[in-house]
Scaffold this motif. Structure first.
Motif, PDB file in Angstrom:
ATOM      1  N   THR A 180     -31.997   0.640   7.145  1.00 34.30           N
ATOM      2  CA  THR A 180     -30.791   0.470   7.951  1.00 34.30           C
ATOM      3  C   THR A 180     -29.759  -0.371   7.203  1.00 34.30           C
ATOM      4  OG1 THR A 180     -31.754  -1.468   9.016  1.00 34.30           O
ATOM      5  CG2 THR A 180     -32.051   0.642  10.134  1.00 34.30           C
ATOM      6  N   ARG A 181     -28.529  -0.306   7.694  1.00 34.51           N
ATOM      7  CA  ARG A 181     -27.403  -1.091   7.136  1.00 34.51           C
ATOM      8  C   ARG A 181     -27.249  -0.883   5.625  1.00 34.51           C
ATOM      9  NH1 ARG A 181     -28.919  -6.449  10.582  1.00 34.51           N
ATOM     10  NH2 ARG A 181     -28.577  -5.523  12.632  1.00 34.51           N
ATOM     11  N   TYR A 182     -27.382   0.352   5.216  1.00 32.03           N
ATOM     12  CA  TYR A 182     -27.293   0.672   3.787  1.00 32.03           C
ATOM     13  C   TYR A 182     -25.827   0.869   3.408  1.00 32.03           C
ATOM     14  CZ  TYR A 182     -28.729   2.696  -0.678  1.00 32.03           C
ATOM     15  OH  TYR A 182     -28.946   2.928  -2.024  1.00 32.03           O
ATOM     16  N   ALA A 183     -25.391   0.155   2.385  1.00 29.03           N
ATOM     17  CA  ALA A 183     -24.008   0.242   1.912  1.00 29.03           C
ATOM     18  C   ALA A 183     -24.025   0.589   0.430  1.00 29.03           C
ATOM     19  CB  ALA A 183     -23.285  -1.082   2.150  1.00 29.03           C
ATOM     20  N   PRO A 184     -23.855   1.871   0.075  1.00 30.18           N
ATOM     21  CA  PRO A 184     -23.928   2.291  -1.332  1.00 30.18           C
ATOM     22  C   PRO A 184     -22.985   1.532  -2.263  1.00 30.18           C
ATOM     23  CG  PRO A 184     -23.894   4.201   0.118  1.00 30.18           C
ATOM     24  CD  PRO A 184     -23.619   3.016   0.979  1.00 30.18           C
ATOM     25  N   SER A 185     -21.805   1.156  -1.753  1.00 32.76           N
ATOM     26  CA  SER A 185     -20.853   0.426  -2.600  1.00 32.76           C
ATOM     27  C   SER A 185     -21.402  -0.936  -2.996  1.00 32.76           C
ATOM     28  CB  SER A 185     -19.515   0.260  -1.876  1.00 32.76           C
ATOM     29  OG  SER A 185     -19.686  -0.443  -0.661  1.00 32.76           O
ATOM     30  N   ARG A 186     -22.135  -1.575  -2.082  1.00 30.26           N
ATOM     31  CA  ARG A 186     -22.728  -2.883  -2.381  1.00 30.26           C
ATOM     32  C   ARG A 186     -23.947  -2.733  -3.282  1.00 30.26           C
ATOM     33  NH1 ARG A 186     -23.603  -6.289   2.889  1.00 30.26           N
ATOM     34  NH2 ARG A 186     -24.091  -7.857   1.290  1.00 30.26           N
ATOM     35  N   VAL A 187     -24.653  -1.621  -3.141  1.00 29.83           N
ATOM     36  CA  VAL A 187     -25.783  -1.352  -4.041  1.00 29.83           C
ATOM     37  C   VAL A 187     -25.266  -1.226  -5.474  1.00 29.83           C
ATOM     38  CG1 VAL A 187     -27.575   0.316  -4.674  1.00 29.83           C
ATOM     39  CG2 VAL A 187     -27.194  -0.239  -2.270  1.00 29.83           C
ATOM     40  N   GLY A 188     -24.137  -0.531  -5.620  1.00 33.65           N
ATOM     41  CA  GLY A 188     -23.543  -0.342  -6.943  1.00 33.65           C
ATOM     42  C   GLY A 188     -23.130  -1.646  -7.597  1.00 33.65           C
ATOM     43  N   LYS A 189     -22.811  -2.647  -6.768  1.00 34.51           N
ATOM     44  CA  LYS A 189     -22.423  -3.965  -7.293  1.00 34.51           C
ATOM     45  C   LYS A 189     -23.624  -4.886  -7.495  1.00 34.51           C
ATOM     46  CE  LYS A 189     -17.992  -3.793  -4.826  1.00 34.51           C
ATOM     47  NZ  LYS A 189     -17.229  -4.368  -3.686  1.00 34.51           N
ATOM     48  N   ALA A 257     -21.592   6.077  -2.481  1.00 40.92           N
ATOM     49  CA  ALA A 257     -20.350   5.382  -2.114  1.00 40.92           C
ATOM     50  C   ALA A 257     -19.217   6.384  -1.968  1.00 40.92           C
ATOM     51  CB  ALA A 257     -20.005   4.333  -3.167  1.00 40.92           C
ATOM     52  N   LYS A 258     -18.422   6.199  -0.930  1.00 36.76           N
ATOM     53  CA  LYS A 258     -17.268   7.080  -0.731  1.00 36.76           C
ATOM     54  C   LYS A 258     -16.196   6.759  -1.774  1.00 36.76           C
ATOM     55  CE  LYS A 258     -17.950   7.735   4.238  1.00 36.76           C
ATOM     56  NZ  LYS A 258     -17.404   7.508   5.595  1.00 36.76           N
ATOM     57  N   LYS A 259     -15.635   7.803  -2.340  1.00 33.38           N
ATOM     58  CA  LYS A 259     -14.607   7.607  -3.362  1.00 33.38           C
ATOM     59  C   LYS A 259     -13.274   7.231  -2.730  1.00 33.38           C
ATOM     60  CE  LYS A 259     -16.580  10.778  -6.787  1.00 33.38           C
ATOM     61  NZ  LYS A 259     -16.332  11.969  -7.620  1.00 33.38           N
ATOM     62  N   GLY A 260     -12.577   6.284  -3.380  1.00 28.31           N
ATOM     63  CA  GLY A 260     -11.263   5.898  -2.914  1.00 28.31           C
ATOM     64  C   GLY A 260     -10.206   6.897  -3.359  1.00 28.31           C
TER      65      GLY A 260
END
Length: 268
Positions: A180-189, A257-260
């Motif tokens: 739960t609460r998985y944030a791909p952008s934070r994983v990438g960092k 992560a969603k692309k900007g």
């Protein structure tokens, strides 16, 4: 034959009760008669998330003590057919649940329901062991944080040693991982563990990934399982999870992560 599923975690605050509510509601939405039981004596969070706290007259402990029967204590959900809730007691006595009483209640429920979902207290206290003791399958809920994953590993040890199946030498409890609460952008960092990291540590099959989302909090505050918000990322993730549990092939979503705008513009 009813299937008993425990939803458990090594620590609190990881979305275990949210998962119990949405998983049970998802099973009921697929046409399976389902009851979800709150084993967390003294807290009573499940009925708040399910939006039925004002309809609780009798609870799980009342049933165990013979002060009420299941027909009196079960609350029928107003939004989802086939879904029922058995609330926890607000007593401070953590020993109010007895093994004999739990077994008797589960056996009675098994006569009428397809799935019995047990919302376990976090950790390794008596209530948690009671919730998992009769389980056929387990959803182990974790966040992508080192402490949460480490505590989940302890729960896996309990599932392999403290359950009825383990003690009687039967087939092991079937374990499923829910992140739960998985944030791909934070994983990438490097701020969170990746799905590969979590799977390597816990070594159990991944059933579902729920993205970090305000929808979860909003749904909880509104007293509604987030799976009912099928258009939202988190709701869709829980719906996918139920489908996989029932044997369907569903690709994992919300893991990239969603692309900007500028990433898309530059073709990255």
């Amino acid at each position: 034959m009813a299937k008993i599923i425990v939803v458990t975690s090594g620590k609190g605050g990881v979305g275990k009760t949210t998962t119990s509510a949405s998983f049970a509601a998802g099973l009921a939405m697929r046409g399976h008669k389902t009851v979800v039981i709150d084993f967390d004596v003294g807290l009573r969070n499940l009925d708040l998330i399910m939006g039925c706290e004002r309809r609780v007259v009798f609870d799980f402990v009342n049933v165990i003590n013979g002060e009420a029967n299941l027909k009196q204590a079960l609350i029928r959900d107003k939004r989802v057919d086939n879904l029922y809730i058995l609330a926890a007691s607000q007593t401070r006595d953590k020993d109010a649940l007895t093994q004999e009483g739990v077994e008797r209640t589960l056996n009675k429920l098994a006569e009428d329901f397809d799935y019995i979902v047990c919302d376990s207290p976090a950790g390794i206290e008596t209530g948690a062991i009671m919730a998992m003791y009769y389980a056929d399958e387990a959803l182990v809920v974790t966040n992508p944080e080192v402490s949460s994953v480490r505590d989940s590993d302890r729960v896996l040890g309990m599932l392999s040693s403290k359950t009825k199946r383990a003690q009687e030498g039967g087939e092991p409890v079937k374990e499923h991982l829910v992140v739960t609460r998985y944030a791909p952008s934070r994983v990438g960092k490097g701020e969170m563990l990746s799905l590969d990291d979590i799977s390597d540590i816990l070594a159990i099959p991944l059933l579902g990934v729920v993205p970090e989302s305000e929808t979860v909090l909003n749904a909880s505050n509104a007293g509604s399982p987030v799976v009912l918000e099928e258009e939202a990322d988190a709701g869709g993730a829980y719906f996918d999870m139920v489908a996989r549990f029932l044997g369907e092939e569903r690709p994992l979503r919300f893991t990239q992560a969603k692309k900007g705008f500028f990433d898309r513009l530059m073709g990255r």
